[in-house]
Design a protein around this motif. Structure first.
Motif, PDB file in Angstrom:
ATOM      1  N   PHE A   1       0.810  -1.215   0.000  1.00  0.00           N
ATOM      2  CA  PHE A   1       0.000   0.000   0.000  1.00  0.00           C
ATOM      3  C   PHE A   1       0.847   1.271   0.000  1.00  0.00           C
ATOM      4  O   PHE A   1       0.322   2.377   0.056  1.00  0.00           O
TER       5      PHE A   1
ATOM      6  N   PHE B   1       0.031   4.296  -2.069  1.00  0.00           N
ATOM      7  CA  PHE B   1      -1.228   5.017  -1.899  1.00  0.00           C
ATOM      8  C   PHE B   1      -1.032   6.503  -1.622  1.00  0.00           C
ATOM      9  O   PHE B   1      -0.182   6.896  -0.827  1.00  0.00           O
TER      10      PHE B   1
ATOM     11  N   GLN C   1      -6.455   7.782  -1.048  1.00  0.00           N
ATOM     12  CA  GLN C   1      -6.643   6.338  -1.056  1.00  0.00           C
ATOM     13  C   GLN C   1      -6.502   5.745   0.334  1.00  0.00           C
ATOM     14  O   GLN C   1      -7.184   4.786   0.688  1.00  0.00           O
TER      15      GLN C   1
ATOM     16  N   ASP D   1      -9.719   6.129   1.947  1.00  0.00           N
ATOM     17  CA  ASP D   1     -10.637   5.095   1.456  1.00  0.00           C
ATOM     18  C   ASP D   1     -10.379   3.762   2.151  1.00  0.00           C
ATOM     19  O   ASP D   1     -11.296   3.103   2.636  1.00  0.00           O
ATOM     20  N   LEU D   2      -9.117   3.396   2.156  1.00  0.00           N
ATOM     21  CA  LEU D   2      -8.720   2.137   2.768  1.00  0.00           C
ATOM     22  C   LEU D   2      -9.167   2.099   4.221  1.00  0.00           C
ATOM     23  O   LEU D   2      -9.751   1.124   4.707  1.00  0.00           O
TER      24      LEU D   2
ATOM     25  N   ASP E   1     -13.549  -5.125  -1.899  1.00  0.00           N
ATOM     26  CA  ASP E   1     -12.911  -3.831  -1.665  1.00  0.00           C
ATOM     27  C   ASP E   1     -11.453  -3.855  -2.116  1.00  0.00           C
ATOM     28  O   ASP E   1     -10.957  -2.921  -2.740  1.00  0.00           O
TER      29      ASP E   1
ATOM     30  N   ASN F   1     -11.208  -3.970  -5.824  1.00  0.00           N
ATOM     31  CA  ASN F   1     -11.572  -2.650  -6.306  1.00  0.00           C
ATOM     32  C   ASN F   1     -10.371  -1.699  -6.257  1.00  0.00           C
ATOM     33  O   ASN F   1     -10.086  -0.970  -7.208  1.00  0.00           O
ATOM     34  N   LEU F   2      -9.673  -1.737  -5.146  1.00  0.00           N
ATOM     35  CA  LEU F   2      -8.452  -0.931  -5.020  1.00  0.00           C
ATOM     36  C   LEU F   2      -7.452  -1.304  -6.101  1.00  0.00           C
ATOM     37  O   LEU F   2      -6.826  -0.448  -6.725  1.00  0.00           O
TER      38      LEU F   2
ATOM     39  N   THR G   1      -8.406   0.098  -9.480  1.00  0.00           N
ATOM     40  CA  THR G   1      -8.372   1.545  -9.669  1.00  0.00           C
ATOM     41  C   THR G   1      -6.988   2.139  -9.467  1.00  0.00           C
ATOM     42  O   THR G   1      -6.774   3.307  -9.751  1.00  0.00           O
ATOM     43  N   ASN G   2      -6.050   1.332  -8.982  1.00  0.00           N
ATOM     44  CA  ASN G   2      -4.718   1.868  -8.710  1.00  0.00           C
ATOM     45  C   ASN G   2      -3.661   1.077  -9.471  1.00  0.00           C
ATOM     46  O   ASN G   2      -3.268  -0.013  -9.069  1.00  0.00           O
TER      47      ASN G   2
END
Lengths: 229, 229
Positions: free
Chosen positions: A22, A25, A29, A32-33, A119, A122-123, A126-127
DNA sequence: CGAGCGATTGAAAAGACTCAACCACCGTGG
DNA sequence: CCACGGTGGTTGAGTCTTTTCAATCGCTCG
């Protein structure tokens, strides 16, 4: 001391942010996380997930250590990896549709957060940086395991123990290595008695020192040399 | 018989299309792939790439077999994988920025195509199915290696040989297993002499039969049983 | 205080490896 | 055509490593 409550750990302060996948990030983000994760306190020897069960998400270690192991024929554990604070455990299973091939279980009291599969995916979607990080991580673990396999197949137990101690010294950075003899044997891939005898040898050679069950590495160079042989 | 020329192999007819990561390709993509790849004929024991060198692309096996191995301390080969027609070799290295940790080399005459790193990564970027397939493949190989490690650490050489023969029987589907005793020993992770003795045992037990160096599995069930023990 | 688990030790047996020699096959050059 | 050399396959003997089984010890927990 460890916080034994289930209180929410903020991702902003978590080690995982610095060290883990991570790390790519940005602030948004992380927020969000922080919103989608849940936190839990684990006692010693509590499983995160079991071999054969279906993956539901990933585990992010805020504090504590976790062993990841498979079981051989007679049920003997083979420890594949010891994860420490900051690591994310179980993300490999997110990309195959299969049940876990390994079990993960705490080695000590731990605070561990959980991120739901959807989730997490999804991360990942999008990343791009995260996705590339994951592909890189998967690849480099694959490369690591090549070394692991070669060690198991070709080194003597003595050499494997030396290698394991080097790895564990890094994982327990600063602290002393603290594992039951059985866990250590299951990491090295040998019988508990053999392991104990070899530890004794290392002690007599002044390479390590024990404090109760805990192990202190005194001479890393010698371990490297022994591991290489 | 094998075509020994360097003539272009059309992806449309290639086994890799059916079995490999590229199976998700639609016709247009196959045409693209066909355009960017180059083909080459390899003699027996010719390397595709060497441990320590920098990855430049992936190799797609049209025909023939390839061993992938690391080297242990005294240079002893540890064969990690035997790839057959239809497999793509070396794609793990595309996602890390590191040199190869393994060497790949033909076990027999082979026709092998090469796809440039940038072309390959381009395909990965533009084809979500391919990308997902790769992540799945990386994950499931990681899971495979867990088994591999556990086997190496816990099984006797006899058990490992039984396991290896089961794998090889599938890889050599239909044909007889055809490896030098040394290669087989390096796959099992043992000394050549030990391997030969165990093969002899298996022969006497009626589990296998040899035709020169080639090995025919007569009783898969027994191998499974021995491997499990 | 007793039960039970984890750590440790001893002795014997089994499993693998090493070293050394020999065999068998194959392609080469004379 | 045949002797030669080389590689890969096989066997034997001895040794070392590692496992197994059995027993003991120490400590913690209820």
């Amino acid at each position: 001391m460890l916080d034994k409550s289930h209180k929410h750990i903020t991702c902003e302060n978590c080690l995982a942010k610095k060290n883990s996948l991570f790390k790519s990030f940005c602030d948004d983000q992380v927020v969000d996380l922080n919103a989608v994760k849940t936190c839990a306190y684990y006692k010693k020897n509590q499983p995160l997930f079991l071999e054969g069960s279906l993956p539901r998400g990933v585990f992010c270690l805020n504090s504590g250590k976790v062993k990841v192991f498979a079981r051989g024929e007679e049920g003997k554990e083979q420890i594949i990896h010891v994860a420490k604070e900051g690591e994310i455990v179980g993300f490999r299973a997110m990309f195959s549709e299969e049940p876990y091939k390994v079990t993960a279980s705490t080695l000590e009291e731990s605070n561990i957060c959980f991120i739901n599969k959807s989730d997490f995916l999804n991360l990942v979607d999008t990343n791009i940086t995260l996705r590339n990080g994951i592909m890189k991580e998967l690849s480099s673990e694959l490369a690591n395991r090549v070394t692991y396999i070669t060690n198991m197949a070709q080194k003597s137990v003595r050499g494997r123990l030396a290698f394991a101690l080097i790895l564990l010294e890094e994982i327990y950075a600063g602290e002393l290595i603290n594992l039951t003899r059985e866990d250590l044997a299951n990491f090295v891939g040998t019988a508990t008695e053999t392991l104990i005898r070899l530890l004794k040898d290392f002690k007599e050679e002044g390479i390590i020192q024990t404090h109760g069950r805990k192990i202190e590495v005194l001479n890393r160079e010698d371990l490297l040399k022994i591991s290489g042989a």
